[in-house]
Every structure is written in structure tokens, then in C-alpha cells.
Motif scaffolding. Structure first.
Motif, mmCIF file in Angstrom:
data_model
loop_
_atom_site.group_PDB
_atom_site.id
_atom_site.type_symbol
_atom_site.label_atom_id
_atom_site.label_comp_id
_atom_site.label_asym_id
_atom_site.label_seq_id
_atom_site.Cartn_x
_atom_site.Cartn_y
_atom_site.Cartn_z
ATOM 1 N N UNK A 217 1.305 -1.353 0.003
ATOM 2 C CA UNK A 217 0.046 -0.110 -0.308
ATOM 3 C C UNK A 217 0.735 0.850 0.062
ATOM 4 N N UNK A 218 1.954 1.537 0.837
ATOM 5 C CA UNK A 218 2.785 2.677 1.157
ATOM 6 C C UNK A 218 3.591 2.816 -0.039
ATOM 7 N N UNK A 219 3.709 1.773 -1.149
ATOM 8 C CA UNK A 219 4.299 1.813 -2.404
ATOM 9 C C UNK A 219 3.917 2.673 -2.920
ATOM 10 N N UNK A 220 2.330 1.801 -3.345
ATOM 11 C CA UNK A 220 1.149 2.481 -4.599
ATOM 12 C C UNK A 220 0.226 3.170 -4.563
ATOM 13 N N UNK A 221 0.682 3.852 -3.001
ATOM 14 C CA UNK A 221 -0.549 4.525 -3.066
ATOM 15 C C UNK A 221 -0.331 5.815 -3.601
ATOM 16 N N UNK A 222 1.346 6.477 -3.433
ATOM 17 C CA UNK A 222 1.249 8.042 -4.229
ATOM 18 C C UNK A 222 1.194 8.093 -5.801
ATOM 19 N N UNK A 223 0.812 6.695 -5.964
ATOM 20 C CA UNK A 223 1.139 6.638 -7.458
ATOM 21 C C UNK A 223 -0.887 6.313 -8.586
ATOM 22 N N UNK A 224 -2.325 5.772 -7.507
ATOM 23 C CA UNK A 224 -2.706 6.114 -7.884
ATOM 24 C C UNK A 224 -4.030 6.813 -6.920
ATOM 25 N N UNK A 225 -5.331 6.765 -8.199
ATOM 26 C CA UNK A 225 -6.261 7.449 -7.309
ATOM 27 C C UNK A 225 -6.541 6.468 -5.977
ATOM 28 N N UNK A 226 -6.887 5.177 -6.380
ATOM 29 C CA UNK A 226 -7.841 4.404 -5.171
ATOM 30 C C UNK A 226 -7.207 3.593 -5.618
ATOM 31 N N UNK A 227 -7.779 2.734 -3.814
ATOM 32 C CA UNK A 227 -6.933 1.105 -3.782
ATOM 33 C C UNK A 227 -7.642 -0.379 -3.453
ATOM 34 N N UNK A 228 -7.674 -0.486 -4.297
ATOM 35 C CA UNK A 228 -9.426 -1.759 -4.085
ATOM 36 C C UNK A 228 -7.962 -2.871 -3.610
ATOM 37 N N UNK A 229 -8.929 -3.762 -1.468
ATOM 38 C CA UNK A 229 -8.020 -4.902 -1.633
ATOM 39 C C UNK A 229 -9.021 -6.233 -2.618
ATOM 40 N N UNK A 230 -7.800 -7.461 -3.285
ATOM 41 C CA UNK A 230 -8.680 -8.299 -2.438
ATOM 42 C C UNK A 230 -8.859 -9.438 -1.899
ATOM 43 N N UNK A 231 -9.708 -9.457 -1.417
ATOM 44 C CA UNK A 231 -9.424 -10.954 -0.447
ATOM 45 C C UNK A 231 -9.883 -11.922 -0.369
#
Length: 196
Positions: free
Chosen positions: A38-52
Motif C-alpha cells: 500500500x505504502x509503495x503504490x498509494x502515491x501512484x494511484x487514485x484509489x486502492x481496492x483490496x481483493x481478499x
């Protein structure tokens, strides 16, 4: 108009080699593995989804939308990608696994640049030695094609993207970027490497 890019972190697997422990929640350097991603990609995208597909409540504590596979039965990463593609309105979806704590901080930028350079539909990351089939940047409209592939009983992602105009983004300058953790031993080795 600037492109909108969302991400899905795949944490839906069985993690058999981790003794069945949920890989995304296994701690590395005192943080759950998914937190590093999360920390690595958060600045690179608008929203994050977690598939679990289990421990959804634990994953929800990270503050992002948690989605489970539409097709039950642990059908692998494709099922998580298909579900995520149906949940985003973005121009592109970044796909990364939950057990890659050293993902490049310029992952999206370089993959997008490769797509644009080649006029491709998607890009896969390469560490210079091999392609990383679960590190993709793709257009959500590819969902129907991927679903048809999965419904036909296919599972191997690289077979699917080989059918499309797929660019390869070279990250050989960051050879450890896609080191992933499948066993407790690998976790220990990686923890020691990060600590150095």
C-alpha cells in the motif's frame, strides 16, 4: 484530461506455502506485508481496492474497499482481477500482489509510458530476467476477454495477456522490486535485506 488510475492489491490466495497464513497479514518489519505494498503504490494511484477472500474485516482496517472474488473457489489471481475490473471507472487498473514489499515507486509511470509508446492495451512488469505476470497495468475493458479465458478453464495469466497487445516494462535497474514472499524462510531473508 489526466488519466485516472486505480489499483487492486491481490490478497485472495490460499498461501499454502506460508502454512496457510494469510500472506498479506503476515508481518514483515513489524508491519503487515500488504501495508508495504500500500505504502509503495498509494502515491501512484487514485484509489486502492483490496481483493481478499478471507479475513476481510482485517483488510478493511487499512481503510480501503475490500472486494471478494465474484467466482468462488479460489480460482487464482485472474478471478481477483476480473472482480476489480468490474469495480473501477478508471482508465487503467494497476494490479499488484500483496506479498511484494519493494514495489517500484515509479511503477505506474513507467508502465504507462511503455503502453503509450507501443500503443498497447496493457503492460506487464519485468525484472530484466522474467516477466511478473501479477504486476500489470491494464484497461478495465479487457474484463470480458479475461472472464471468457477464466470461464474456459484457463488459469495462467501470461497465456491470457499473450493474446493481447502487451507491452513489457523493464525494471532491470531495480532487480529486487518484485521479490515476493511465499515461505517463512523468504520472509526472514527479506527482513534481513531490508534491515541492512
Amino acid at each position: 484530461m489526466s488519466l485516472q488510475i486505480d489499483a487492486v492489491i491481490l490478497a485472495g490466495g490460499m498461501a499454502r506455502r506460508m502454512g496457510g497464513n494469510d500472506k498479506g497479514l503476515v508481518e514483515l518489519q513489524a508491519q503487515p506485508m500488504i501495508k508495504h505494498a500500500i505504502d509503495r503504490i498509494k502515491p501512484q494511484v487514485r484509489e486502492i481496492l483490496i481483493n481478499a477472500n478471507r479475513n476481510q474485516t482485517s483488510y478493511a482496517e487499512f481503510g480501503y474497499k475490500v472486494i471478494s472474488d465474484e467466482d468462488s473457489g479460489y480460482l487464482g489471481p485472474l478471478a481477483g482481477m476480473i472482480t476489480a475490473m468490474g469495480q473501477t471507472q478508471a482508465n487503467y487498473l494497476l494490479v499488484v500482489p500483496c506479498d511484494c514489499p519493494l514495489l517500484p515507486t515509479d511503477l505506474v509511470e513507467r508502465m504507462l509510458s511503455q503502453i503509450e509508446k507501443e500503443g498497447a492495451d496493457l503492460a506487464v512488469a519485468s525484472d530484466g530476467v522474467r516477466e511478473q505476470p501479477v504486476v500489470l497495468l491494464l484497461k478495465p475493458e479487457l474484463r470480458d476477454s479475461m472472464k471468457a479465458f477464466l470461464d474456459a478453464g484457463e488459469r495462467k495469466i501470461d497465456f491470457w495477456y499473450a493474446k493481447h497487445n502487451c507491452a513489457v516494462a523493464d525494471f532491470s535497474d531495480q532487480p529486487n522490486a518484485f521479490v515476493n514472499v511465499n515461505t517463512p524462510e523468504q520472509k526472514q531473508q527479506l527482513s534481513e535485506a531490508i534491515a541492512k
